[in-house]
Structures are given as structure tokens and as C-alpha cells.
Design a protein around this motif. Structure first.
Motif, mmCIF file in Angstrom:
data_model
loop_
_atom_site.group_PDB
_atom_site.id
_atom_site.type_symbol
_atom_site.label_atom_id
_atom_site.label_comp_id
_atom_site.label_asym_id
_atom_site.label_seq_id
_atom_site.Cartn_x
_atom_site.Cartn_y
_atom_site.Cartn_z
ATOM 1 N N TYR A 63 44.662 -21.187 -4.614
ATOM 2 C CA TYR A 63 43.864 -20.111 -4.026
ATOM 3 C C TYR A 63 43.342 -20.508 -2.656
ATOM 4 O O TYR A 63 43.423 -19.748 -1.692
ATOM 5 C CB TYR A 63 42.698 -19.804 -4.971
ATOM 6 C CG TYR A 63 41.788 -18.702 -4.525
ATOM 7 C CD1 TYR A 63 40.609 -18.980 -3.843
ATOM 8 C CD2 TYR A 63 42.087 -17.376 -4.796
ATOM 9 C CE1 TYR A 63 39.768 -17.963 -3.438
ATOM 10 C CE2 TYR A 63 41.242 -16.354 -4.401
ATOM 11 C CZ TYR A 63 40.075 -16.654 -3.729
ATOM 12 O OH TYR A 63 39.241 -15.664 -3.336
ATOM 13 N N ASP A 106 39.299 -15.444 -12.312
ATOM 14 C CA ASP A 106 40.360 -15.557 -13.309
ATOM 15 C C ASP A 106 40.889 -16.982 -13.376
ATOM 16 O O ASP A 106 41.221 -17.491 -14.441
ATOM 17 C CB ASP A 106 41.476 -14.582 -12.904
ATOM 18 C CG ASP A 106 42.560 -14.489 -13.951
ATOM 19 O OD1 ASP A 106 43.683 -14.906 -13.661
ATOM 20 O OD2 ASP A 106 42.262 -14.017 -15.046
ATOM 21 N N PHE A 148 47.717 -9.870 -7.063
ATOM 22 C CA PHE A 148 47.085 -10.305 -5.832
ATOM 23 C C PHE A 148 48.130 -10.754 -4.814
ATOM 24 O O PHE A 148 48.048 -10.421 -3.636
ATOM 25 C CB PHE A 148 46.112 -11.448 -6.147
ATOM 26 C CG PHE A 148 45.364 -11.945 -4.954
ATOM 27 C CD1 PHE A 148 45.515 -13.254 -4.515
ATOM 28 C CD2 PHE A 148 44.486 -11.134 -4.265
ATOM 29 C CE1 PHE A 148 44.814 -13.725 -3.421
ATOM 30 C CE2 PHE A 148 43.787 -11.594 -3.169
ATOM 31 C CZ PHE A 148 43.951 -12.891 -2.742
ATOM 32 N N VAL A 167 40.429 -12.725 -8.752
ATOM 33 C CA VAL A 167 41.447 -13.732 -9.073
ATOM 34 C C VAL A 167 40.856 -15.126 -9.093
ATOM 35 O O VAL A 167 41.290 -15.978 -9.868
ATOM 36 C CB VAL A 167 42.678 -13.668 -8.133
ATOM 37 C CG1 VAL A 167 43.431 -12.385 -8.317
ATOM 38 C CG2 VAL A 167 42.289 -13.858 -6.701
ATOM 39 N N GLN A 183 47.339 -12.546 -11.048
ATOM 40 C CA GLN A 183 47.641 -13.341 -9.859
ATOM 41 C C GLN A 183 48.840 -12.772 -9.119
ATOM 42 O O GLN A 183 48.910 -12.812 -7.889
ATOM 43 C CB GLN A 183 47.898 -14.801 -10.243
ATOM 44 C CG GLN A 183 46.755 -15.442 -10.991
ATOM 45 C CD GLN A 183 45.501 -15.560 -10.148
ATOM 46 O OE1 GLN A 183 45.569 -15.600 -8.924
ATOM 47 N NE2 GLN A 183 44.363 -15.595 -10.800
#
Lengths: 311, 472
Positions: free
Chosen positions: B261, B375, B328, B372, B325
Motif C-alpha cells: 500500500y 482491510d 482499488f 483498503v 484490493q
């Protein structure tokens, strides 16, 4: 010369006469044939503006910086009538200029009207029009370069504070010679002179700023920033409003009170609920403890699920 | 299958009830945090004249505020970890309010930098992080929807604050406006008051009685853990939630998902905001008048406003939630493709189409941005994670627009800027797709191992029991 024989003298004289006559012929061909118009020839004009008309009126903005000989011309295209002559006149700011009424002859399908004006000062600026007999007209608006952005909302400032009033002439427009600031209304304007305690003027080529210090309520009103050109000054009005700190204080306190009230209501609500719940919760605790004991007696499954939860 | 880092919370998230009031509170906090700095630009021209400073000096005010907001992230995380969301948000609201009031009496531009920039920025940081964190504690099943709804605060508040600021400026000049804005932003404290710590929550009182039965059941389930409905006990629970992190959880840097990320986002943020900033100037450059150019931004904001809750809703659906994910990654790549195709747009219609598509992309990424992260790292570590992420993102966010501006100045053309931004968004998008594919695979393997491990233990206890009984 005295020693020259007579034949040479004659030849020389002939030559002189010949050149003189040639010169005269040249001079005659160079001289312009006078136009069949009653006004001054266009040769002496510094600037020339032409309006071509058919059936509709036209308006033109003429930007002037310095005193100028301006030639204004109107060409009216003939309609189906094809009159040999029509009359026309010039007007300034709506009033007919005396002795300007003419009869214009038809030439190449056009009626051509021209007049030379000498614009010497600011009082000569304004709206000039050529008006034809059939009502068609062309307006020429003579003015100094206008300001681009005109601010329509007032500038707001506070008592005992200062304010900076800005003025700008864009890159595209010509540079003014100097800047002046005025105060007043449309009819009577008073120039502001620099007084160190009250007014400060800071001017650059294209920008000027008036700083008014230590404001009072009397300072409110319309200020004019003037871009000075040789022919005149363009004015830009800026309105100044002076208020005290109490004005924004009222909404400020109003919203503060709203916030405090809301927060208080939310916390009170929560306190009341948790009080209710502690009294109810005590009863529930007794029940739940009983259930707990019963569940613990069940054994291994309970243990594994407790372990999962603790993760 | 949801990733392993799910709720390791000591309680079951209510997923409703007071949670929706918390969403409203987060809506307000997030709205102020993002929209407030942007809306202050209306005052810049007058402040610039007043203090006789150059344009870049006044633009610094925005940068200082943004930098403080991002730098305040870790500080905010620490405070939230120790005290919970509510006190931090109320403190933040108080700080921004005081900052604006003080700055309305300012005499130099430095005064403004310190008050509005530093204190104001920190105050907004104290609003943003806790708002995001508390959603994670209240929601699990409906979390993407809650996040999407809360993030909608940003465009909504911008649409309200922009005309409000214009009106205040016309009526009161910049000083009076700053004073009144101080009270407007004080409403963050109302948002803070609504952010009740979750273990406190019992379903009666201010809520309609119909919720009682449902939530009673939920309470009874969590019975053994939160047997006492004593508020103090609840606060201890709140502290206990993040028992593995005292200050800031630096073990996050070993977390695979977090690293993915972080790396992707750092690259992405260089090209995220610049297209918005340059949309109107580009339109004017193409010869479009000022009002139509401003209208483009309005279209963009409107589309953004509606897409965010919708994206949250989509993220919540059964198909997408487990693989959010990928959603995203798709959103980021979509933005990249949008920017790359932009130079093909011609005329005002082309620009409008772009504004719509870009609005969709921007809204999608914004709605999912923090969901996310939640998450990946799970709700307990989210506070520290978001603090670390914001301070590292500080760089790209601040450098992005000036670098883009330099690009435009060097080439004299906007299309290179948009192509660069397109690449800067598409690359992380593809990176996310690839890395998350591997990450999901690894997580599935880990889940299987864990499940196998747990299967063995009950079998062992059954064996032990049977042995004991046999021995008896």
C-alpha cells in the motif's frame, strides 16, 4: 563665365529652361488631385478611423492616448434607390455639430463622408457620430484606455485598521503616464494627496495602490483610481466599506452558542442513557452471572470459543 | 475470503445503530479536514495585497497547512491509541477554531503561517485520523459503505464552504471572515461529541426502542467480555483494543500488505491531485472562458460527490468485498488511463466528458483509499498505519503540484503534464494488481495453515478427555 563663347551661354540657358520646365511637370504630377469634398484634405490626419455601413448602425471604440488629428470616415453602401445625393451631418455627444451638414454624392456605389477632428484634451473625448439622411449612423466613442477588471463588490475593512486599494492596468493596454487617486462621487472628485498619517500612494508602471491608514467611518465611500494619459484620465471606482469588529462578532457568538448547545445535548443524552443502563445493567448482571456459571459448566467448547475471542 | 487481519477487536462491531451517527460525525470531520484548506484560497488575493507579499508567499500558507496536516498524522495516531477518538477530535476542533480566531487579529504574514498553517493544520490532522479510525471500530460488515459515505464529506463540504467563504468575504473582509470561520470550524467538536467510544454503547435512550431487542442480543453475545455496562469499563476496553501498540506500531513496516500500500501510494500521490489543480487553467489555456472553466470543476465535484457512496456500496457487495484490493487497483488504473487519454479530448465537450470520467475515478480512489488500508492491516492497527502513511505521503502531496507546474512552464503545454500523471497513476495500479494477486494467494495459504492448526487442537483435547475418562 565671361570667357565662355556666346553659343555655350545659349546652350546653358536652354538646358536651364528645359530642367525648369521638367521640374514643373514633375511637381504637377506629384501634387494630389483635390478630392471633391468640402473638408480639409486627409493628409494632415495622424489617425484615421473608418466605418463601413450598409443598413445597420455601427459603433466603434477608439482608444486615444495623446492629442491627435483624427479623421473619421463613414462609407455608406448605396441601396436600391441609388439616389445621386444624400445629406448627412456629424454630431458630438448627441448634439449636431453646427455647419457640419453636407450633401454627399454617390461614388462607386458608396456615399463617402469624412471629417477631421482635432482632439486636444479630455473635454473633446466622447461620442462622435455621422448620421445619414436615411437614419443610418456610425458612432465613434473616443476614450482613454479602459480598465479591464472592474470590481463591483465593496472592499471591507475595520475601524483603526488599514486597507490597501489596488488598481491595475493590464499588459495588453498602454502604460499610463502616472497615477492619481480621487475621492468623491460622479460629479465632484477631490484628489487625494499623500499625507503620511492617512494616505500612502505606491505606484508602479502598471499598478497603483492606495493605503488608507487608521480608518474611521468617515473614510467609507467611493474612491477613484485614475490612470493618467496625455489626453485624459481613466477612472476606476472602488467602494470602501468600514465596519467595526462587532459586526462579525454577532454571527461568531451565535455559532459558538449553537456548538456548545449541541455538544451539551449530546453529552446529556449519553449520560442519561448510561444511567438507565447501569440501573438496568445491575439486574442484567445478576442474570448474566447465572448464565455464565451455567455456561462454564458446559466445558471445553466454551473454553475454545473464549480463546478465539481473546485473540 | 476476507484476509486474516480482520477484526482482532475485543468486541463485536455493531455495524449499525449508533454507528450511523458516527458516520455523520466522520463525514463532518473529514469534510472539514479536506475542504477547509482548499476553500481558504478565496482570501489569498486580498491578504496578499494587505500584507504586500508576493503570490508564492501567500501560496505557502496552503502548503504549510497541508504539511502540518500530514505531519500531524503520527502525533494524532499516538493520541488516538491512548485516548480514543473522541477527545482527540474535540481537541482538534478547539485548535483549528482558536487558530482561526487568533489569525483574524494577525499583523504579519508569519502570524498567519503559524496560526492558520501550523496550529490549524495540526488541528485538522487531529480530526482526520480519529474519524477514519472510529469507523473501523464501529463497522466490519458494512465498513466499505461507511467509509464511502464518510469520505463524501470532502466534496460536499467543499461545495458548501466555497460559496460560504465568498459570501463572508464580501460581507466582512478577510479578518471578519476568519473570525466567523473559527466558529464554523468549531462544529468539529460536535462531531467529536458524537464519536462515542464503541464499548460504551448500549442500545437505549436516544435511539428508538425498536433497536433495543436486536442490540440486546448483540450485547448478550459479547456478554462475558463486557459484562459491566459501566462507562469506565468501556474506556478500559477502548485502551485494551490496541494492546499491542503503545505509541506507534512500527512493526507495520514488516507487514506485507502495508508495504504494498505504502509503495504504491507514494508513487500515486505525485500524480493524484495535480490534474484537479490544473483542470481550470488548462481549460482557460484552450480558450474557454472563466465561467465555463469553473463549471468544469463543479461537474467534477458533483460526480465525485455521488460516486463516493456508490463506490462504498459496491465495495460492500458480496462479490467485491473479499477482493476489494483488486477494486482499488482498478480504480487507480482507471484514473491513469483517463489522464493518458485526456490529450485526445478536444473542445469544451471533450473537457466535460473528461471531467465526468475523472470525477468517477477520483471519487472511487478517495472512497476506497482508507478502506483498503483498514482491510489490509485490520482495525486495531489502523490508527498507527494511517499516521505512518500520511507522514510518508506528505512528500508527494506537497511536491506534486509544484513539479507539475514546473512541467507546464518548461514545455508550455499541458498534455505532457497529463501524460505524466497518467503514467504515475497507471504504474501503481498495475503494481497493485500484481502484488495483491500474490498477497491474496499468500494470505489464503496462511489461512489454510491456521485452520489446519486449529483443527488439530480440538482433536487433541478430545483425545486428552477420552484418555482422562479412560484413565478414570
Amino acid at each position: 563665365m565671361e570667357n565662355m563663347p556666346a553659343s555655350w551661354k545659349l546652350l546653358l540657358m536652354l538646358l536651364l529652361v528645359l530642367t525648369a520646365s521638367c521640374g514643373r511637370v514633375h511637381a504637377e504630377t506629384l501634387a494630389p488631385s483635390p478630392k471633391p469634398l468640402a473638408s480639409v484634405p486627409a493628409l494632415s490626419a495622424d489617425m484615421r478611423k473608418v466605418a463601413v455601413l450598409k443598413s445597420q448602425n455601427s459603433t466603434q471604440n477608439v482608444q486615444l492616448l495623446n492629442p491627435v488629428n483624427l479623421s473619421l470616415e463613414c462609407s455608406l453602401t448605396a441601396d436600391h434607390n441609388n439616389l445621386p445625393n444624400i445629406s448627412a451631418f456629424w454630431s458630438q455627444d448627441g448634439r449636431e455639430i453646427p455647419d457640419s451638414r453636407l450633401t454627399v454624392a454617390l461614388e462607386n456605389q458608396q456615399y463617402h463622408l469624412q471629417r477631421l477632428f482635432y482632439i486636444s484634451g479630455e473635454e473633446m473625448l466622447g461620442s462622435y457620430s455621422c448620421v445619414f439622411e436615411n437614419g443610418v449612423r456610425a458612432d465613434f466613442i473616443l476614450a482613454t484606455p479602459p480598465f479591464g477588471e472592474v470590481r463591483d463588490k465593496p472592499v471591507v475593512s475595520y475601524v483603526r485598521d488599514f486597507v490597501v486599494l489596488p488598481c491595475k492596468m493590464e499588459e495588453a493596454k498602454p502604460k499610463p503616464l502616472s497615477w492619481r487617486w480621487f475621492r468623491g462621487n460622479k460629479t465632484h472628485k477631490e484628489q487625494i494627496s499623500e499625507q503620511p498619517e492617512r494616505f500612502q500612494i505606491h505606484s508602479e508602471e502598471r499598478k497603483s495602490k492606495l493605503k488608507v491608514i487608521n480608518l474611521t467611518h468617515e473614510d467609507a465611500g467611493v474612491y477613484y483610481c485614475g490612470a493618467v494619459y496625455a489626453i485624459g484620465t481613466t477612472m476606476n471606482p472602488i467602494e470602501l466599506k468600514v465596519i467595526t469588529y462587532q459586526e462579525p462578532l454577532k454571527p461568531f457568538i451565535g455559532i459558538l452558542i449553537e456548538v456548545v448547545l449541541l455538544v451539551a445535548v449530546i453529552f446529556l443524552c449519553e449520560k442519561r442513557r448510561s444511567k438507565k443502563n447501569t440501573s438496568k445493567g445491575n439486574e442484567e448482571n445478576v442474570d448474566q452471572n447465572n448464565i455464565k456459571l451455567q455456561e462454564e459448566e458446559k466445558g471445553a467448547e466454551e473454553g475454545s470459543s473464549m480463546r478465539q475471542r481473546k485473540v | 475470503m476476507p484476509p486474516a487481519a480482520a477484526t482482532n477487536l475485543a468486541h463485536k462491531p455493531p455495524d449499525g445503530g449508533w454507528g450511523w451517527a458516527v458516520v455523520v460525525a466522520a463525514f463532518i470531520s473529514i469534510g472539514f479536514s479536506y475542504a477547509f484548506p482548499k476553500s481558504l484560497t478565496i482570501y489569498f488575493k486580498e491578504i496578499q495585497e494587505y500584507f504586500s507579499v508576493s503570490y508564492s508567499e501567500i501560496a505557502w500558507l496552503s502548503s504549510v497547512m497541508l504539511a502540518s496536516m500530514y505531519a500531524g498524522g503520527p502525533v494524532s495516531s499516538i493520541l488516538v491509541n491512548r485516548y480514543g477518538s473522541r477527545p482527540v477530535v474535540m481537541l482538534g476542533g478547539l485548535m483549528v477554531s482558536a487558530a482561526m480566531v487568533l489569525s483574524s487579529f494577525g499583523t504579519t504574514i508569519i502570524h498567519l503561517y503559524l496560526c492558520v498553517g501550523v496550529i490549524g493544520g495540526f488541528g485538522l490532522a487531529f480530526n482526520l485520523q480519529p474519524a477514519l479510525t472510529i469507523i473501523g471500530t464501529y463497522f466490519q460488515a458494512k465498513r466499505p459503505l461507511a467509509n464511502g459515505l464518510a469520505m463524501t464529506g470532502s466534496p460536499v463540504f467543499l461545495s458548501i464552504l466555497a460559496p460560504l467563504n465568498q459570501f463572508l468575504f464580501d460581507s466582512y473582509g478577510w479578518r471578519g471572515s476568519f473570525l466567523i470561520l473559527g466558529s464554523v470550524v468549531f462544529n468539529c467538536c460536535v462531531a467529536g461529541a458524537l464519536m462515542r467510544p464503541v464499548s460504551n454503547q448500549k442500545p437505549k435512550g436516544c435511539l428508538p426502542p425498536s433497536n433495543e431487542a436486536v442490540d440486546q442480543g448483540a450485547v448478550a453475545d459479547a456478554g462475558p467480555q463486557t459484562a459491566d455496562s459501566d462507562p469506565e469499563e468501556g474506556q478500559h476496553e477502548g485502551k485494551g483494543q490496541t494492546q499491542n501498540s503503545k505509541l506507534v506500531d512500527l512493526t507495520l513496516f514488516k507487514h506485507r500488505g502495508f508495504l504494498i500500500y505504502l509503495v504504491g501510494n507514494v508513487v500515486m500521490f505525485f500524480g493524484f491531485f495535480a490534474p484537479v489543480v490544473f483542470l481550470a487553467p488548462y481549460a482557460k489555456h484552450q480558450g474557454i472562458d472563466e465561467y465555463s472553466a469553473a463549471f468544469l470543476l463543479t461537474i467534477f465535484a458533483l460526480v465525485d460527490m455521488f460516486i463516493r457512496p456508490f463506490t462504498g456500496f459496491l465495495g460492500n457487495t458480496r462479490r467485491i468485498r473479499p477482493k476489494i484490493q483488486y477494486f482499488f487497483s482498478f480504480a487507480v488504473s482507471y484514473n491513469g488511463i483517463c489522464h493518458l487519454l485526456f490529450p485526445l479530448a478536444s473542445g469544451y465537450q471533450g473537457l466535460v466528458v473528461y471531467a465526468v470520467f475523472f470525477g468517477v475515478g477520483f471519487g472511487m480512489v478517495s472512497a476506497l483509499l482508507f478502506e483498503v488500508l483498514m482491510d489490509l492491516v485490520g482495525a486495531p492497527r489502523f490508527s498507527s498505519a494511517v499516521g505512518l502513511v500520511t507522514i510518508i505521503e506528505c512528500g508527494p502531496v506537497l511536491l506534486g503540484p509544484p513539479i507539475s507546474g514546473a512541467l507546464v512552464d518548461t514545455f508550455g503545454e499541458y498534455k505532457y503534464l497529463y501524460s505524466t500523471c497518467g503514467v504515475l497513476m497507471l504504474t501503481p495500479g498495475i503494481f497493485f494488481f500484481v502484488m495483491h494477486y500474490f498477497n491474496y494467494k499468500k494470505l489464503e495459504d496462511e489461512q489454510k495453515q491456521k485452520a489446519a492448526g486449529e483443527m488439530r487442537r480440538p482433536e487433541e483435547t478430545v483425545e486428552l478427555k477420552s484418555n482422562n475418562e479412560a484413565n478414570k
